[in-house]
Design an enzyme around this catalytic site. Sequence first.
Site, PDB file in Angstrom:
ATOM      1  N   ASP A  95      89.776  13.174  -0.422  1.00 51.67           N
ATOM      2  CA  ASP A  95      90.800  14.238  -0.253  1.00 51.67           C
ATOM      3  C   ASP A  95      89.800  15.355  -0.273  1.00 51.67           C
ATOM      4  O   ASP A  95      89.208  15.808  -1.111  1.00 51.67           O
ATOM      5  CB  ASP A  95      91.759  14.402  -1.462  1.00 51.67           C
ATOM      6  CG  ASP A  95      93.000  14.941  -1.106  1.00 51.67           C
ATOM      7  OD1 ASP A  95      93.182  16.018  -0.556  1.00 51.67           O
ATOM      8  OD2 ASP A  95      93.980  14.196  -1.065  1.00 51.67           O
ATOM      9  N   SER A 125      97.464  17.500   2.947  1.00 50.40           N
ATOM     10  CA  SER A 125      97.642  16.195   2.495  1.00 50.40           C
ATOM     11  C   SER A 125      98.793  15.599   3.086  1.00 50.40           C
ATOM     12  O   SER A 125      98.846  14.215   3.353  1.00 50.40           O
ATOM     13  CB  SER A 125      97.660  16.042   1.152  1.00 50.40           C
ATOM     14  OG  SER A 125      96.606  16.305   0.383  1.00 50.40           O
ATOM     15  N   HIS A 140     103.133  24.508   2.619  1.00 47.13           N
ATOM     16  CA  HIS A 140     104.461  24.147   2.139  1.00 47.13           C
ATOM     17  C   HIS A 140     105.303  24.897   2.482  1.00 47.13           C
ATOM     18  O   HIS A 140     106.704  24.570   2.370  1.00 47.13           O
ATOM     19  CB  HIS A 140     104.397  24.140   0.598  1.00 47.13           C
ATOM     20  CG  HIS A 140     103.351  23.418  -0.205  1.00 47.13           C
ATOM     21  ND1 HIS A 140     103.682  21.946  -0.629  1.00 47.13           N
ATOM     22  CD2 HIS A 140     102.013  23.551  -0.498  1.00 47.13           C
ATOM     23  CE1 HIS A 140     102.616  21.542  -1.210  1.00 47.13           C
ATOM     24  NE2 HIS A 140     101.745  22.404  -1.005  1.00 47.13           N
ATOM     25  N   ARG A 151     103.672  18.005  -8.841  1.00 50.79           N
ATOM     26  CA  ARG A 151     104.252  16.971  -8.146  1.00 50.79           C
ATOM     27  C   ARG A 151     103.781  15.356  -8.554  1.00 50.79           C
ATOM     28  O   ARG A 151     103.247  15.440  -9.573  1.00 50.79           O
ATOM     29  CB  ARG A 151     103.462  16.984  -6.652  1.00 50.79           C
ATOM     30  CG  ARG A 151     102.098  16.843  -6.832  1.00 50.79           C
ATOM     31  CD  ARG A 151     101.302  16.730  -5.439  1.00 50.79           C
ATOM     32  NE  ARG A 151      99.787  16.871  -5.628  1.00 50.79           N
ATOM     33  CZ  ARG A 151      99.197  17.334  -4.468  1.00 50.79           C
ATOM     34  NH1 ARG A 151      99.795  17.822  -3.321  1.00 50.79           N
ATOM     35  NH2 ARG A 151      97.824  17.755  -4.744  1.00 50.79           N
ATOM     36  N   ARG A 204     107.362  21.347   2.990  1.00 50.79           N
ATOM     37  CA  ARG A 204     106.768  20.079   2.440  1.00 50.79           C
ATOM     38  C   ARG A 204     107.333  19.407   1.164  1.00 50.79           C
ATOM     39  O   ARG A 204     107.686  20.228   0.364  1.00 50.79           O
ATOM     40  CB  ARG A 204     105.409  20.607   2.231  1.00 50.79           C
ATOM     41  CG  ARG A 204     104.225  19.552   1.719  1.00 50.79           C
ATOM     42  CD  ARG A 204     103.023  19.575   1.636  1.00 50.79           C
ATOM     43  NE  ARG A 204     102.202  18.959   0.610  1.00 50.79           N
ATOM     44  CZ  ARG A 204     101.056  18.859   0.652  1.00 50.79           C
ATOM     45  NH1 ARG A 204     100.303  19.280   1.395  1.00 50.79           N
ATOM     46  NH2 ARG A 204     100.453  18.438  -0.612  1.00 50.79           N
ATOM     47  N   ASP A 209     106.228  16.909  -1.328  1.00 49.86           N
ATOM     48  CA  ASP A 209     105.649  16.662  -2.743  1.00 49.86           C
ATOM     49  C   ASP A 209     106.122  17.694  -3.970  1.00 49.86           C
ATOM     50  O   ASP A 209     106.455  16.966  -4.827  1.00 49.86           O
ATOM     51  CB  ASP A 209     104.303  16.341  -2.514  1.00 49.86           C
ATOM     52  CG  ASP A 209     103.183  17.340  -2.129  1.00 49.86           C
ATOM     53  OD1 ASP A 209     103.854  18.153  -1.669  1.00 49.86           O
ATOM     54  OD2 ASP A 209     102.031  17.190  -2.116  1.00 49.86           O
ATOM     55  N   ASP A 251      91.310  13.453   4.412  1.00 51.58           N
ATOM     56  CA  ASP A 251      92.433  14.054   5.011  1.00 51.58           C
ATOM     57  C   ASP A 251      92.696  15.320   5.533  1.00 51.58           C
ATOM     58  O   ASP A 251      93.406  15.632   6.458  1.00 51.58           O
ATOM     59  CB  ASP A 251      93.741  13.861   3.980  1.00 51.58           C
ATOM     60  CG  ASP A 251      93.640  14.388   2.657  1.00 51.58           C
ATOM     61  OD1 ASP A 251      92.137  15.116   2.565  1.00 51.58           O
ATOM     62  OD2 ASP A 251      94.426  14.823   2.057  1.00 51.58           O
ATOM     63  N   HIS A 310      92.465  24.731   2.113  1.00 47.95           N
ATOM     64  CA  HIS A 310      91.771  23.711   3.060  1.00 47.95           C
ATOM     65  C   HIS A 310      91.238  24.502   4.267  1.00 47.95           C
ATOM     66  O   HIS A 310      91.416  25.828   4.372  1.00 47.95           O
ATOM     67  CB  HIS A 310      92.998  22.737   3.613  1.00 47.95           C
ATOM     68  CG  HIS A 310      93.600  22.069   2.399  1.00 47.95           C
ATOM     69  ND1 HIS A 310      95.018  21.635   2.718  1.00 47.95           N
ATOM     70  CD2 HIS A 310      93.414  21.930   1.001  1.00 47.95           C
ATOM     71  CE1 HIS A 310      95.186  20.956   1.609  1.00 47.95           C
ATOM     72  NE2 HIS A 310      94.465  21.159   0.599  1.00 47.95           N
TER      73      HIS A 310
END
EC number: 5.4.2.12
Length: 559
Positions: free
Chosen positions: A28, A81, A140, A213, A286, A288, A471, A501
Amino acid sequence: MASSGFSWTLPDHPKLPKGKPVAVVVLDGWGEANADQYNCIHVAQTPVMDSLKNGAPEKWRLVKAHGTAVGLPSDDDMGNSEVGHNALGAGRIFAQGAKLVDRALASGKIYEGDGFNYIKESFENGTLHLIGLLSDGGVHSRLDQLQLLLKGASERGAKRIRVHILTDGRDVLDGSSVGFVETLESDLSQLREKGIDAQIASGGGRMYVTMDRYENDWDVVKRGWDAQVLGEAPHKFKSALEAVKTLRAEPNANDQYLPPFVIVDDSGKAVGPVLDGDAVVTINFRADRMVMLAKALEYADFDKFDRVRVPKIRYVGMLQYDGELKLPSRYLVSPPEIERTSGEYLVKNGIRTFACSETVKFGHVTFFWNGNRSGYLDETKEEYVEIPSDSGITFNVAPKMKALEIAEKARDALLSGKFDQVRVNLPNGDMVGHTGDIEATVVACKAADEAVKIILDAVEQVGGIYLVTADHGNAEDMVKRNKAGKPLLDKSGGIQILTSHTLLPVPVAIGGPGLHPGVKFRNDIQTPGLANVAATVMNLHGFEAPADYEPTLIEVAHN
Ligand SMILES: O=C(O)[C@@H](CO)OP(=O)(O)O
Ligand SMILES: [Mn+2]
Ligand SMILES: [Mn+2]
């Protein structure tokens, strides 16, 4: 689909054998960047990943993990992710939540659906509450979508609106919360000029309030519930701007972890608890980090924490977050229909699958991998193992996380001979990268590399095949840069730490004693992305991929 001749049976691959155990390792937050001091993967000792890259160039390549290659609205969108694992697992590129919400807002369709009509019934006598992440990160949620929804709802009859904000600092720079609150405050004051009673009602940092999450720590959701629904929090302010400015002035304060606060009126009363007859929208697209709150808002039977008061509300999600649980039951925009995932094909073709990560990434290799579907596809052929994550700490404190434990589980699963596919997510580069702690991220990357070694050694022992990938990027670049790529400085002359990210590509490496010697990466696919991995993995299991999957990355040379 039966009438169109659909079949779950995958054709045999003409050249590649069946029966070789395949390890699929997702690192990740492990992208490929130029080597410098802010590239933690470069700084860290990562002999295993280095050897994959340098040892067999025809079995190592880069693929895209951001933007349109993973179904995001534009190539300025960093990977994440959810979209990354969706693409890895589903083998096709689906227009993702961010894009679907953009479209529904642009066309106005969002206001015509069942979800909006449902909450509209509260507009006359109740309050419309919007709860979600306040930033333009696009992972998100997105600020411009919130702005459009505020405008659209107020034009369609919402008279009283309360926004419950979660500050970010993870997908955007730490400290940017102040600017986002200023923007939102100015929008809300414009609504007030039009006679709409619109205010921010509560807030808190996303990692400490609401956005936990995979049930890692229900206290996080409870803190949010208390502030948002009950109107109770340890900190009370007259305005959200005052709140974030004051709370950020505390030593070591950080947007991701701001404590919960409520906004109170002159008499000290919370301005926006959720009451009977109100409407609630969770504005994140998003899934999660909204599932837990969605459960608290929607489920009659709920024992994860004491909700104290459960208002009778009309609740919708921006999207439906869990396709299996149908949660929430009502939503504004239909989620991408990610069906016929590689996991489903493979179990239906007899592939026995083991998937494992620690709690904070567990759903990535199960729920996201399977197209945002919780639970097993086929209990008789799958085993999913979740290793409990540390909770209540930031991961720079324990940067090795559970990498070793995950690798040992994968090793044992491979050696057991009970599985054809062993799939893991190693969280370190990402979770520690998000803390912005460069030294700890270096330790994290080393730990992930050591975990890869354990898994590859087991692959070696069982004569199997490995596919190692990631990812999206994170740990490979920890500094905000200008267009020319030079690190940006903040007001005090320090570098601006990048907690988010990146837009960088990620590696895919294949190998192992079970890999047919003629296999190499094709060079006729110009810009492959994560979605090309699923067909590749199917080939490694000895099957051809379905025709509508993105093409495989590999070919078998004649020999
Ligand atoms: O932590 C998260 O929620 C995101 C960043 O917002 O990271 P990832 O996509 O890697 O899960
Ligand atoms: Mn990730
Ligand atoms: Mn991340």
